[in-house]
Write an enzyme that holds these catalytic residues in place. Structure first.
Site, PDB file in Angstrom:
ATOM      1  N   GLU A 183      -0.817  -5.125  16.251  1.00 25.52           N
ATOM      2  CA  GLU A 183      -1.238  -5.791  15.020  1.00 25.52           C
ATOM      3  C   GLU A 183      -0.386  -5.230  13.895  1.00 25.52           C
ATOM      4  O   GLU A 183      -0.129  -4.021  13.838  1.00 25.52           O
ATOM      5  CB  GLU A 183      -2.717  -5.514  14.743  1.00 25.52           C
ATOM      6  CG  GLU A 183      -3.196  -6.026  13.391  1.00 25.52           C
ATOM      7  CD  GLU A 183      -4.656  -5.657  13.108  1.00 25.52           C
ATOM      8  OE1 GLU A 183      -5.477  -5.683  14.050  1.00 25.52           O
ATOM      9  OE2 GLU A 183      -4.972  -5.336  11.957  1.00 25.52           O
ATOM     10  N   GLU A 188      -3.210  -4.627   2.935  1.00 24.55           N
ATOM     11  CA  GLU A 188      -4.656  -4.546   2.799  1.00 24.55           C
ATOM     12  C   GLU A 188      -4.948  -3.767   1.527  1.00 24.55           C
ATOM     13  O   GLU A 188      -4.185  -2.879   1.128  1.00 24.55           O
ATOM     14  CB  GLU A 188      -5.305  -3.823   3.973  1.00 24.55           C
ATOM     15  CG  GLU A 188      -5.261  -4.554   5.283  1.00 24.55           C
ATOM     16  CD  GLU A 188      -5.931  -3.749   6.378  1.00 24.55           C
ATOM     17  OE1 GLU A 188      -7.084  -4.057   6.718  1.00 24.55           O
ATOM     18  OE2 GLU A 188      -5.298  -2.800   6.885  1.00 24.55           O
TER      19      GLU A 188
END
Length: 335
Positions: A183, A188
């Site tokens: 991933e 974020e």
């Protein structure tokens, strides 16, 4: 933004550290990187060799379903997030050339599990109810890339419990389920704008770039870089990665601030040092509310005031190396 996500990582941190599957490998690396001095950071957009291969400028009246699809579920990402993802225009729409992914404080009932989880459940058709709604857009099945330069110009929401994410998952789980096939978290941020004693200006302004890899959950691993970026509290900024064989770099407003190389990641199901980041990945844009990471940082929990809140995206652009630029240092990640 993890598929089985950070709540599980936090809860299992001790057992992950003690795991003996690969004792010589660090299973959880989180580093704080310093902002590059002005004029010292690499700026890939100024380099030769790139060719744009995909873009969405969001200049139509509706979201282009030829480029995006919606994930629809109330699973909570495997992290106890508090939203249901819907395909409603109340949660995702285009306004004045901007994609708006909108989180609302409203109860909603929907599928308890996403498709990849349902088959393993005793009641695959179970429903769940959550106190927020939002949206998660993905290019899965429509566009995926193996290597390239990916940039997204976005404006981030603020408040305790907000969790905007711009990230990538493998188009096919060639090395197994999460996180063995990897991933890539391009951006974020959690709890932006809330009080933070260690942050410049006294409020949360941290952005994160993270890789997830290793074994199948719960034997997964991560390598994350965090940087204070006070400017992201105001207006639009450009978040990106430059991904080449054996190297991934993270950028803010076009300048590199973090770099990770093969050897700092691995997949339990491959001896290839490039794995798992040597396969096509698709793009995900979402706004979560609550869950392990934001609720255990900042002021704790979720501040339910001030909704609706939105992750606003001006454009998404993807470049890859031109054939004639295959030896260009910028394209290949060489220094």
């Amino acid at each position: 933004m993890m598929t089985y996500r950070r709540a599980a990582l936090i809860a299992l941190a001790a057992s992950l550290a003690a795991c003996q599957t690969a004792p010589e490998r660090e299973r959880k690396v989180i580093s704080t990187v310093e902002r590059p001095e002005p004029g010292t950071a690499r700026t890939p957009g100024n380099e030769s060799g790139w060719q744009m291969v995909w873009a969405d400028e969001f200049d139509g009246d509706e979201i282009d379903i030829g480029k995006w699809q919606f994930d629809v579920d109330c699973w909570g990402g495997g992290n106890n997030e508090r939203q249901c993802y819907t395909d409603s225009s109340r949660n995702a729409r285009i306004e004045d050339g901007i994609l708006r992914i909108i989180a609302r404080k409203e109860s909603h009932t929907g599928p308890a599990y996403p498709p990849h989880v349902r088959a393993s459940q005793a009641d695959p058709d179970a429903l769940a109810t959550k106190p927020f709604t939002s949206a998660r857009l993905v290019t899965r099945g429509k566009a995926a890339w193996q290597y390239g330069r990916i940039e997204i110009r976005a404006r981030l929401p603020q408040g305790q419990g907000t969790w905007p994410a711009i990230w990538m998952l493998p188009e096919d789980n060639a090395y197994g389920t999460w996180a063995a096939s990897g991933e890539i978290d391009i951006l974020e941020a959690v709890n932006l704008g809330v009080p933070c004693a260690k942050c410049p200006g006294g409020v949360e302004n941290t952005i994160l770039g993270t890789l997830h890899f290793g074994g199948l959950w719960p034997d997964n691993a991560l390598n994350s870089s965090e940087m204070h970026a006070p400017e992201v509290l105001e207006g639009f900024h450009t978040y990106g990665i430059i991904w080449a064989p054996g190297v991934i770099e993270w950028t803010l407003n076009g300048q590199v601030f973090a770099r990770k190389e093969a050897g700092s990641w691995w997949s339990v199901n491959s001896a290839d040092p490039l794995a798992p980041f040597d396969k096509p990945f698709h793009l995900i844009l979402n706004l979560a509310v609550g869950g392990g990471l934001p609720e255990e940082r900042g002021l704790g929990g979720v501040d339910e005031s001030g909704y609706p809140k939105s992750l606003d995206v001006d454009w998404v652009r993807v470049w890859q190396c031109r054939p004639e630029g295959a030896s260009d240092a910028g394209c290949t990640g060489k220094r």
